[in-house]
Scaffold this active site. Structure first.
Site, short mmCIF file in Angstrom:
data_model
loop_
_atom_site.label_atom_id
_atom_site.label_comp_id
_atom_site.label_asym_id
_atom_site.label_seq_id
_atom_site.Cartn_x
_atom_site.Cartn_y
_atom_site.Cartn_z
N GLU A 126 10.91 -8.92 42.96
CA GLU A 126 11.66 -9.29 41.75
C GLU A 126 12.25 -10.69 41.91
O GLU A 126 12.32 -11.45 40.95
CB GLU A 126 12.77 -8.27 41.46
N PHE A 170 -5.57 3.75 26.99
CA PHE A 170 -5.70 4.37 25.67
C PHE A 170 -4.35 4.58 25.00
O PHE A 170 -4.28 4.73 23.78
CB PHE A 170 -6.47 5.68 25.75
N HIS A 210 -3.04 4.32 30.61
CA HIS A 210 -2.89 2.87 30.71
C HIS A 210 -3.69 2.15 29.62
O HIS A 210 -3.22 1.22 29.01
CB HIS A 210 -3.43 2.38 32.06
N GLU A 241 2.20 -12.07 37.85
CA GLU A 241 2.64 -11.45 39.11
C GLU A 241 2.38 -12.34 40.33
O GLU A 241 2.60 -11.92 41.46
CB GLU A 241 1.96 -10.09 39.32
ZN ZN Z 1 6.36 -7.81 38.96
#
Ligand code: ZN
Length: 729
Positions: free
Chosen positions: A514, A647, A645, A543
């Site tokens: 984070e 549909f 995830h 990410e």
């Molecule tokens: Zn992340």
């Protein structure tokens, strides 16, 4: 600055007394009540709607005038008021959403829910405004017909912001006309309903299956925590009153198909027949009767294909990739194939190792391992190879020391200094919350700040960990700089008595993760708020900084620097460090192959599958399974029927992003490995370069360009393959 405000009906006169409408600065968290949400948000939306109407009106007239030869449209006339509208909503609604996550109460949740629909409606209205879309086109045309330095010519950041804005509106169907747009909107509505039905079917199918166990032999092998969970489930289902501890020990226990019960049962349950029963039920969810998701899958895929063609794309995968870093379906296919080829033989060896341990322990299934045996024997193998007790490592990771390690690393790599502030310096929402400032190491200038809310508060704080934007880097209306402020939220154990918060290694990794998002938000140098920090960063690249920071948790110097026993000051034993390294790559081939299987299935369903191609989605998946699984799916395996995830969530033709971003983060970290993690000068120089590229440029350039500026070449999957343990070291 806002061309519209002159003609607006003085909207700000009525709302300035409400803290929720302040719209700038650190939010006065404690002054905000659920009641205010229900007063302030409708008031704000009314103002914003009026301003949006006024802006549309002004733009309409301007576009007309421009076609008659008037002066060109300026950035300030369009993009600034547009940003200003969005930012005021983000500030106010952001505070409500934030508090809903960290200081939840039934009243606040209700207030949040009562306004959410209206907030979404406003977003759709702005995002589908035909006049704004035409005005964006006007800015683009002026840019294309002018030379650098001339009026109307945009810089690279402006151009990227403009193109992203136009693209997002195009993908919402703003460019379509008449019947085409009506059909598009109808399909969008139907897709939303199908997604919600799909998710509900999975939920109902998951909740609709239970198995009551009453013989202690049936729960053999299960850890206490799982027995308690199953006993609690039995009591809640009304099957057993009784005292909690007694039920955990003597039963009955109620098994279900939710992850917290299924996963550990498959991992620890010694009764093979029960593992088989629960596995078969789990993989067949939502594939029969009223809850059958098969017809929904075909309908969703068909509609998505049609939507794509209306928007001028060949497939839904192309629609998805239009806003991502990955350039084409071919590029994603290539990456997945590289990972598949590396992972497949390793996954086969891992399966052999599981057969071998089953055989060593005299299990009759050794020669015929089934899918319900894999997690069980993997756990046995893990215990045999390296007993890593994550709870036992906590004393080496007290929060304060981990923070010092993290801050020290950031100082070393990025030349920033992080200082704690005194309580009361910034408004907070809970006494546990701390506020830190980030200073430039060289000049000492303030760069940013962040809130850290580290501890779990069951009942009022959402689980998980996240980084969110409190304030973005920008300027006030008066031209004063606004420094970025981040929210960093974790959910670790709070201190108890004299014992500080002691973290598991997973929690340490999460904090680093984070913080990586936070660094990109806070160290941005982009002057345009629409592309500063994580704004305008492609979804499959976002990410990169977070996973990059996780890598440092395995770096010997970083880890050993912070892992010291909180009472004795002793360093983490070398053997434990080795176990952490081994755990990172344990069953790495199987894990990678599994993600490749999901990602490739998702991609092919959205790029090559068609309703009249003579193959069902299920058949397509089984064909792919031949090269992307080492144990063939059993006949009743209807995995797609529960693949929420893609549909029911937002991952359609985007599941690959997990691996895509991991390639970037592993490759970025490998730049440090290449220069030598113990060669200080080089590490420092590479860290500065990371700050000046990935962390500072945010969404102002394409992620490929930024990555190359850092790495000196395009990304390669070599480092990820190596870090995942898929090649000999
Ligand atoms: Zn992340």
């Amino acid at each position: 600055m806002a061309a519209s405000s002159a003609s607006s009906p003085a909207p700000e006169s009525c709302g300035t007394a409400l803290p929720l409408l302040r719209g700038e600065g650190l939010p006065p968290f404690e002054a905000i009540t659920p009641g205010q949400v229900e007063t302030a948000i409708p008031q704000l939306l009314e103002q914003l709607n009026a301003e949006l109407t006024a802006l549309e009106h002004t733009l309409q007239k301007r576009l007309q005038a421009i076609s008659n030869g008037a002066a060109p449209l300026s950035w300030a006339e369009l993009m600034e008021p547009l940003h200003h509208l969005g930012e005021r909503l983000r500030w106010s609604w952001g505070v409500v959403s934030h508090l809903n996550g960290v200081c939840n109460s039934p009243e606040l949740r209700e207030a949040h829910q009562s306004q959410q629909g209206a907030v979404v409606v406003f977003g759709s209205r702005a995002g589908q405004s035909a006049v704004i879309y035409r005005a964006l086109g006007q800015l683009l045309e002026q840019h294309q017909t002018s030379q650098p330095g001339e009026t109307g010519h945009l810089d690279a950041t402006q151009l990227r912001i403009l193109e992203a804005e136009r693209r997002d509106m195009q993908l919402r169907g703003v460019g379509l006309c008449g019947a085409e747009q009506e059909a598009f909107n109808a399909a969008t509505t139907e897709l939303a309903r199908l997604a919600s039905d799909f998710g509900n079917h999975v939920l109902d199918a998951t909740n609709g299956w239970t198995l009551r166990l009453s013989d202690p032999a049936e729960v053999a092998g299960l850890p206490d925590s799982l027995r308690k969970l199953l006993a609690q489930a039995a009591r809640q289902a009304g099957q057993e009153p009784g005292d909690a501890d007694a039920t955990a020990e003597h039963g009955p226990w109620l098994l279900g198909l939710d992850m917290p019960r299924v996963m550990p049962f498959l991992k620890y349950g010694a009764r093979r027949d029960l593992r088989e029963t629960v596995y078969r039920a789990q993989v067949a969810r939502a594939s029969s009767g009223e809850l059958d998701n098969r017809p929904l899958i075909e309908r969703i895929l068909t509609l998505r294909g049609e939507q794509a063609r209306r928007l001028g794309f060949a497939s839904w995968a192309e629609v998805s990739l239009a806003s991502k870093m990955a350039g084409s379906v071919g590029e994603v296919e290539q990456l997945l194939e590289e990972l598949r080829a590396a992972a497949y033989p390793v996954a086969q060896q891992e399966l052999e190792a599981l057969r071998a341990i089953a055989s060593r322990q005299g299990a009759p299934e050794a020669d015929d391992l089934k899918p319900w045996d894999v997690a069980y024997w993997a756990e046995k193998l893990r215990q045999e190879s390296f007993e890593l007790d994550s709870e036992a490592l906590r004393p080496w990771f007290p929060l304060e020391q981990v923070l010092q390690g993290l801050f020290g690393l950031c100082q070393r790599l990025f030349d920033i200094r992080i200082v704690s502030t005194d309580p009361g310096e910034a408004p907070t929402w809970h006494p546990d919350v701390r506020y830190f400032r980030v200073l430039d190491g060289a000049s000492g200038a303030s760069l940013a700040a962040f809130y850290l809310d580290p501890f779990s508060r069951p009942g009022s704080k959402r689980g998980g960990a996240w980084m969110d934007e409190c304030l973005g880097r920008s300027h006030t209306a008066a031209g004063e700089p606004v420094l970025p402020v981040a929210y960093l939220i974790c959910n670790q154990s709070p201190p108890v008595g004299d014992t500080p918060s002691l973290m598991t290694f997973d929690e340490v990794e999460t904090l680093f993760h984070e913080f990586g998002h936070g660094l990109q938000h806070m160290l941005t140098t982009v002057e345009r708020p629409q592309a500063a920090g994580i704004n305008n960063v492609e979804w499959d690249a976002v990410e990169l900084p977070s996973q990059f920071m996780e890598n440092w948790c395995y770096d010997r110097a970083t880890l050993m620097g912070m892992a010291r026993h909180w009472q004795t000051g002793e360093s983490l034993p070398e053997a434990d460090y080795q176990k952490l390294l081994a755990a990172r790559t344990f069953m790495g081939g199987s894990a990678t192959l599994r993600q490749v299987h999901f990602a490739l299935t998702d991609l092919r369903l959205h790029s090559v599958w068609s309703p009249d191609g003579g193959q069902s989605p299920e058949q397509l998946r089984r064909e792919l399974a031949r090269t992307t699984t080492v144990l063939e799916p059993i006949p009743e395996d209807a995995f797609l029927c529960a693949f929420s995830h893609i549909f029911a969530g937002g991952y359609s033709a985007g599941y690959y992003s997990y691996k895509w971003a991991e390639v970037l983060s592993a490759d970025a970290f490998s730049a440090f490995e290449e220069v030598g993690l113990d060669v200080e000068d080089e590490v420092v120089a590479t860290g500065r370069r990371f700050r000046d590229t990935v962390l500072s440029l945010g969404g102002s350039r394409s992620p490929a360009e930024i990555f190359e500026a850092f790495r000196g070449r395009p990304p390669s999957s070599e480092a990820l393959i190596r870090h995942s343990g898929l090649v000999e070291a």
